[in-house]
Scaffold this motif. Structure first.
Motif, PDB file in Angstrom:
ATOM      1  N   ASP A  86       0.861  -1.187   0.000  1.00 22.68           N
ATOM      2  CA  ASP A  86       0.000   0.000   0.000  1.00 22.68           C
ATOM      3  C   ASP A  86       0.894   1.234   0.000  1.00 22.68           C
ATOM      4  N   PRO A  87       0.424   2.349  -0.619  1.00 24.13           N
ATOM      5  CA  PRO A  87       1.257   3.550  -0.628  1.00 24.13           C
ATOM      6  C   PRO A  87       1.522   4.065   0.782  1.00 24.13           C
ATOM      7  N   LEU A  88       2.741   4.571   0.971  1.00 21.56           N
ATOM      8  CA  LEU A  88       3.112   5.077   2.286  1.00 21.56           C
ATOM      9  C   LEU A  88       3.566   6.529   2.127  1.00 21.56           C
ATOM     10  N   LEU A  89       3.008   7.435   2.931  1.00 28.33           N
ATOM     11  CA  LEU A  89       3.314   8.862   2.800  1.00 28.33           C
ATOM     12  C   LEU A  89       4.357   9.319   3.818  1.00 28.33           C
TER      13      LEU A  89
ATOM     14  N   GLN B 295      18.350   0.986  -0.011  1.00 24.95           N
ATOM     15  CA  GLN B 295      17.402   0.334   0.904  1.00 24.95           C
ATOM     16  C   GLN B 295      17.011  -1.063   0.411  1.00 24.95           C
ATOM     17  N   ILE B 296      16.943  -1.236  -0.911  1.00 22.27           N
ATOM     18  CA  ILE B 296      16.681  -2.574  -1.480  1.00 22.27           C
ATOM     19  C   ILE B 296      17.807  -3.518  -1.029  1.00 22.27           C
ATOM     20  N   GLN B 297      19.054  -3.012  -1.102  1.00 21.37           N
ATOM     21  CA  GLN B 297      20.212  -3.815  -0.662  1.00 21.37           C
ATOM     22  C   GLN B 297      20.161  -4.074   0.846  1.00 21.37           C
ATOM     23  N   SER B 298      19.791  -3.037   1.570  1.00 25.85           N
ATOM     24  CA  SER B 298      19.742  -3.130   3.030  1.00 25.85           C
ATOM     25  C   SER B 298      18.734  -4.197   3.490  1.00 25.85           C
ATOM     26  N   PHE B 299      17.593  -4.279   2.791  1.00 29.77           N
ATOM     27  CA  PHE B 299      16.563  -5.262   3.144  1.00 29.77           C
ATOM     28  C   PHE B 299      16.825  -6.615   2.467  1.00 29.77           C
ATOM     29  N   ASP B 300      17.864  -6.652   1.580  1.00 30.73           N
ATOM     30  CA  ASP B 300      18.281  -7.888   0.900  1.00 30.73           C
ATOM     31  C   ASP B 300      17.121  -8.554   0.156  1.00 30.73           C
ATOM     32  N   VAL B 301      16.408  -7.741  -0.646  1.00 33.17           N
ATOM     33  CA  VAL B 301      15.279  -8.268  -1.420  1.00 33.17           C
ATOM     34  C   VAL B 301      15.591  -8.203  -2.908  1.00 33.17           C
ATOM     35  N   THR B 302      14.960  -9.067  -3.685  1.00 37.66           N
ATOM     36  CA  THR B 302      15.150  -9.060  -5.132  1.00 37.66           C
ATOM     37  C   THR B 302      13.802  -9.252  -5.824  1.00 37.66           C
ATOM     38  N   ASN B 303      13.824  -9.142  -7.160  1.00 34.23           N
ATOM     39  CA  ASN B 303      12.587  -9.175  -7.957  1.00 34.23           C
ATOM     40  C   ASN B 303      11.594  -8.140  -7.418  1.00 34.23           C
ATOM     41  N   ILE B 304      12.112  -6.920  -7.235  1.00 34.10           N
ATOM     42  CA  ILE B 304      11.326  -5.866  -6.597  1.00 34.10           C
ATOM     43  C   ILE B 304      11.588  -4.512  -7.260  1.00 34.10           C
TER      44      ILE B 304
ATOM     45  N   TYR C 151      14.318  10.478   0.259  1.00 37.27           N
ATOM     46  CA  TYR C 151      14.088   9.300  -0.598  1.00 37.27           C
ATOM     47  C   TYR C 151      14.480   8.009   0.117  1.00 37.27           C
ATOM     48  N   LYS C 152      15.581   8.083   0.850  1.00 41.02           N
ATOM     49  CA  LYS C 152      16.033   6.906   1.614  1.00 41.02           C
ATOM     50  C   LYS C 152      14.982   6.518   2.659  1.00 41.02           C
ATOM     51  N   GLU C 153      14.488   7.503   3.398  1.00 38.43           N
ATOM     52  CA  GLU C 153      13.520   7.246   4.467  1.00 38.43           C
ATOM     53  C   GLU C 153      12.204   6.710   3.904  1.00 38.43           C
ATOM     54  N   THR C 154      11.752   7.299   2.782  1.00 39.66           N
ATOM     55  CA  THR C 154      10.491   6.839   2.167  1.00 39.66           C
ATOM     56  C   THR C 154      10.628   5.393   1.689  1.00 39.66           C
ATOM     57  N   ALA C 155      11.766   5.077   1.053  1.00 41.67           N
ATOM     58  CA  ALA C 155      12.005   3.703   0.583  1.00 41.67           C
ATOM     59  C   ALA C 155      12.057   2.731   1.758  1.00 41.67           C
ATOM     60  N   LYS C 156      12.702   3.140   2.835  1.00 42.17           N
ATOM     61  CA  LYS C 156      12.819   2.300   4.035  1.00 42.17           C
ATOM     62  C   LYS C 156      11.430   2.015   4.613  1.00 42.17           C
ATOM     63  N   LEU C 157      10.609   3.071   4.740  1.00 38.97           N
ATOM     64  CA  LEU C 157       9.255   2.901   5.295  1.00 38.97           C
ATOM     65  C   LEU C 157       8.396   2.028   4.381  1.00 38.97           C
TER      66      LEU C 157
ATOM     67  N   ASN D 252       6.803  -1.653   5.234  1.00 40.05           N
ATOM     68  CA  ASN D 252       5.354  -1.812   5.076  1.00 40.05           C
ATOM     69  C   ASN D 252       5.003  -2.959   4.116  1.00 40.05           C
ATOM     70  N   ALA D 253       6.014  -3.468   3.390  1.00 42.53           N
ATOM     71  CA  ALA D 253       5.771  -4.507   2.372  1.00 42.53           C
ATOM     72  C   ALA D 253       5.757  -5.905   2.993  1.00 42.53           C
ATOM     73  N   ALA D 254       5.084  -6.823   2.294  1.00 42.28           N
ATOM     74  CA  ALA D 254       5.018  -8.219   2.759  1.00 42.28           C
ATOM     75  C   ALA D 254       6.230  -8.973   2.213  1.00 42.28           C
ATOM     76  N   ILE D 255       7.347  -8.918   2.961  1.00 41.64           N
ATOM     77  CA  ILE D 255       8.582  -9.591   2.519  1.00 41.64           C
ATOM     78  C   ILE D 255       8.502 -11.074   2.887  1.00 41.64           C
ATOM     79  N   ILE D 256       8.769 -11.910   1.907  1.00 44.38           N
ATOM     80  CA  ILE D 256       8.704 -13.363   2.127  1.00 44.38           C
ATOM     81  C   ILE D 256      10.038 -13.995   1.721  1.00 44.38           C
ATOM     82  N   THR D 257      10.314 -15.160   2.263  1.00 50.70           N
ATOM     83  CA  THR D 257      11.509 -15.916   1.889  1.00 50.70           C
ATOM     84  C   THR D 257      11.082 -17.059   0.983  1.00 50.70           C
TER      85      THR D 257
END
Length: 200
Positions: free
Chosen positions: A12-15, A85-94, A116-122, A126-131
């Motif tokens: 969902d969008p995060l402000l 932040q993508i690297q920090s959360f270690d996620v891919t296909n995103i 931009y860093k803070e918005t990406a982090k939030l 807020n995303a459903a990260i799965i393994t």
């Protein structure tokens, strides 16, 4: 490594607000560049007053590719902080996108990087990260009389049957964790009446 992290569905969008500028953060699961373009175009239509739609994406599991886009913001002030932040959360296909609506006060490069860093982090929080488990497929071919042996191996080693075609000559496609591929092939090859090959 057998596992990787991604997201199961769009977030969902995060402000996030910074000196009257509004930053809307989004995360989308992606598997090709066409879907990335579609998401960015949709956001631009959704926010016609937006000054910038900046983003970064990462795809691939073993060989990763990525891109960061500042969309008119000063060089490396938006796309790279998002990618960090993508690297920090270690996620891919995103794909992580941040829509900015200017509030009248300039933030400066440092302020932009931070926002931009803070918005990406939030957005990522807020995303459903799965393994997910990295799997390979194997094709087993055998006579119907060998069915019991095959089913015992499938059950004992908790293999997933992707599809099966059971006649006099049977064919079964199995999913196996990548790290177990060689040992699973060995187990099947130990039974000379079973033919097995890895699906390229």
């Amino acid at each position: 490594m057998d596992t990787y992290k991604t997201i199961s569905k769009p977030s969902d969008p995060l402000l996030f607000k910074e000196r009257k500028s509004k930053f809307y953060g989004y995360c989308f699961p992606v598997s090709d560049e066409d879907s990335i373009k579609e998401h960015i175009e949709t956001l631009k239509k959704e926010y016609p007053t937006a000054n910038h739609v900046c983003y970064a994406w990462q795809m691939g599991i073993e060989a990763k590719s990525y891109r960061a886009n500042d969309d008119g913001e000063p060089n490396n002030s938006a796309g790279m902080p998002i990618y960090g932040q993508i690297q920090s959360f270690d996620v891919t296909n995103i794909l992580v996108a941040v829509v900015r609506i200017f509030g009248g006060t300039k933030l400066g490069v440092g302020g932009l990087i931070s926002a931009y860093k803070e918005t990406a982090k939030l957005a990522l929080e807020n995303a459903a990260i799965i393994t997910k488990v990295l799997q390979e497929e194997l094709t087993v071919t055998f006579e119907y009389s060998e069915m019991d042996i095959v089913m015992q191996l499938v059950k004992k080693h908790q293999l997933t049957i992707v599809s099966q075609d059971l006649h006099l000559k049977c064919k079964m496609i199995l999913a196996v964790n990548k790290s177990d591929l060689k040992i699973t092939m060995k187990l099947f090859k130990a039974h000379h009446k079973l033919e097995i090959k890895a699906n390229a």
